[in-house]
Design a protein around this motif. Sequence first.
Motif, PDB file in Angstrom:
ATOM      1  N   GLN A  34     -10.605  -5.086   6.588  1.00 47.07           N
ATOM      2  CA  GLN A  34      -9.402  -4.874   5.786  1.00 47.07           C
ATOM      3  C   GLN A  34      -9.390  -5.679   4.500  1.00 47.07           C
ATOM      4  O   GLN A  34      -8.531  -5.469   3.649  1.00 47.07           O
ATOM      5  N   ASN A  38      -5.636  -8.643   3.002  1.00 45.42           N
ATOM      6  CA  ASN A  38      -4.909  -7.634   3.777  1.00 45.42           C
ATOM      7  C   ASN A  38      -4.869  -7.985   5.262  1.00 45.42           C
ATOM      8  O   ASN A  38      -4.102  -7.393   6.015  1.00 45.42           O
TER       9      ASN A  38
ATOM     10  N   GLU B  63      -0.508  -1.114  -7.292  1.00 44.28           N
ATOM     11  CA  GLU B  63      -1.369  -0.246  -6.492  1.00 44.28           C
ATOM     12  C   GLU B  63      -1.796   0.984  -7.282  1.00 44.28           C
ATOM     13  O   GLU B  63      -2.932   1.427  -7.209  1.00 44.28           O
ATOM     14  N   TYR B  67      -5.531   2.358  -7.849  1.00 52.07           N
ATOM     15  CA  TYR B  67      -5.829   3.758  -7.567  1.00 52.07           C
ATOM     16  C   TYR B  67      -6.505   4.412  -8.764  1.00 52.07           C
ATOM     17  O   TYR B  67      -7.548   5.039  -8.650  1.00 52.07           O
ATOM     18  N   ASN B 117      -9.017  -0.905   0.773  1.00 48.60           N
ATOM     19  CA  ASN B 117      -8.023  -1.175   1.805  1.00 48.60           C
ATOM     20  C   ASN B 117      -6.724  -1.743   1.274  1.00 48.60           C
ATOM     21  O   ASN B 117      -5.773  -1.939   2.019  1.00 48.60           O
ATOM     22  N   GLY B 120      -2.382   2.118  -0.343  1.00 47.18           N
ATOM     23  CA  GLY B 120      -1.567   2.702   0.706  1.00 47.18           C
ATOM     24  C   GLY B 120      -2.302   3.872   1.334  1.00 47.18           C
ATOM     25  O   GLY B 120      -3.289   4.364   0.778  1.00 47.18           O
ATOM     26  N   GLU B 121      -1.840   4.313   2.482  1.00 52.43           N
ATOM     27  CA  GLU B 121      -2.518   5.368   3.231  1.00 52.43           C
ATOM     28  C   GLU B 121      -2.855   6.574   2.364  1.00 52.43           C
ATOM     29  O   GLU B 121      -3.985   7.058   2.351  1.00 52.43           O
ATOM     30  N   GLU B 122      -1.854   7.031   1.662  1.00 52.82           N
ATOM     31  CA  GLU B 122      -1.987   8.232   0.818  1.00 52.82           C
ATOM     32  C   GLU B 122      -3.150   8.086  -0.169  1.00 52.82           C
ATOM     33  O   GLU B 122      -4.124   8.831  -0.134  1.00 52.82           O
ATOM     34  N   ASN B 123      -3.032   7.082  -1.011  1.00 53.51           N
ATOM     35  CA  ASN B 123      -4.036   6.864  -2.051  1.00 53.51           C
ATOM     36  C   ASN B 123      -5.409   6.553  -1.468  1.00 53.51           C
ATOM     37  O   ASN B 123      -6.423   6.992  -2.000  1.00 53.51           O
ATOM     38  N   LYS B 124      -5.398   5.806  -0.392  1.00 50.41           N
ATOM     39  CA  LYS B 124      -6.664   5.461   0.245  1.00 50.41           C
ATOM     40  C   LYS B 124      -7.395   6.719   0.703  1.00 50.41           C
ATOM     41  O   LYS B 124      -8.586   6.892   0.441  1.00 50.41           O
ATOM     42  N   ALA B 125      -6.659   7.593   1.367  1.00 47.82           N
ATOM     43  CA  ALA B 125      -7.262   8.835   1.834  1.00 47.82           C
ATOM     44  C   ALA B 125      -7.824   9.615   0.649  1.00 47.82           C
ATOM     45  O   ALA B 125      -8.948  10.137   0.705  1.00 47.82           O
TER      46      ALA B 125
END
Lengths: 199, 199
Positions: A34, A38, B63, B67, B117, B120-125
């Motif tokens: 992580q 994090n 973030e 991104y 990491n 956030g989930e969205e951007n990471k994906a």
Amino acid sequence: MTNLALKEPFNREKQFTAKRRAVILAAGQAFRRQGYHNASMTKIAANLGLTKAALYYYIHNKEEVLYECHLMAYDAMDEILKAKHDGATALDKLEALYVDFVNMLTASGVSLLTDVNSLGEENKADVLARRGKIERKIIRLVKDGQKDGSIRAGDARLHVFFFMGALNWLNAWYDASGRLKGEDIAAHFALQMRAGIRS
Amino acid sequence: MTNLALKEPFNREKQFTAKRRAVILAAGQAFRRQGYHNASMTKIAANLGLTKAALYYYIHNKEEVLYECHLMAYDAMDEILKAKHDGATALDKLEALYVDFVNMLTASGVSLLTDVNSLGEENKADVLARRGKIERKIIRLVKDGQKDGSIRAGDARLHVFFFMGALNWLNAWYDASGRLKGEDIAAHFALQMRAGIRS
DNA sequence: CATAAATTTGACTCTTGAGTCAAATTTATT
DNA sequence: AATAAATTTGACTCAAGAGTCAAATTTATG
């Protein structure tokens, strides 16, 4: 006369050191997966079935843990470098070394962390010095290979940075539960490394 | 009739976009050098001669900046991948591609960040999907090379992970002001990459 | 110049997570 | 069981840094 070996599990100091080591390894895993910032100490503790406060019984602070994670990796690499490696040519030695590196990184819980900048000046300098020492040894080996004719000419430092990149990148994608077995990766990487620099 | 081209520097929207881009590039540099969490928005702003509050006139949040840094890198790689690459064999194409990658990473301010990491989930994906797409294209190319006989057999994914590691590791050690010129690194790395996988 | 839009700022708020500590609990020893 | 040492905890403090906002300042335009 009592058997000291059997007593070991009850040896207070050993218990403490073992637990401390477990803490550091667990933290290292979290840092690797992580990233240092994090991964919260609270979560790391929870993963060990502990409270954050209990963690701090074994360590001084978070940075110390990161520092020791780095040291553990470099200790392991030093150990591998120290071992007498077989092989007639420097290239052969380098290949044997590289196999050991990959196996170590995939088998042990130890990993090469990238987050050097989260260390304070002191520790950071320390870690970079350790890394530098190792790099220099490998560069030396490459130069030996260029002398004995097993490795092709070219900037030895770049030769090394190239295949050491693969090692560092490993931590980003390697998953012990994945379909790729550590030994297979080691064999493949060693071959590719060797082919990349042989003369 | 007024010359639109000359007007451009006074075009409000263009000015804004240019400044915004500068902010993101500066942040990217900081993220690369110090890591996402160690680089504070206040310092990034100060480096640009601004205040943190002023930064936030150009961006929504930190973030988002990370991104966009990732996207910029993958956009650049996509651009390179899109270009028709010369070379009879897949290996030749791959080499040309790799040279472009290294040159892009050393010449433009853009860099391949590792700190996925912190998204956030969205951007990471999103980012991982972009990376995956690129990796798959390169793996495909390697497989082509194995068919046309220019690349030796072996797990194509591992072939790729190996030399992509060197690319990612580049960010950790490359210093534009150092003695090593970007083109030299590109030439060296391309050679080593090629040698590592040619049949 | 007067007005409006764009840009920048100082001074805030808020959250998160590191680290502490006295007290509670567990483990070993006599 | 009584005592002492080791271990763990809940409930805290504290600092750092992200993000906000109304007001100030700068820049462009009629």
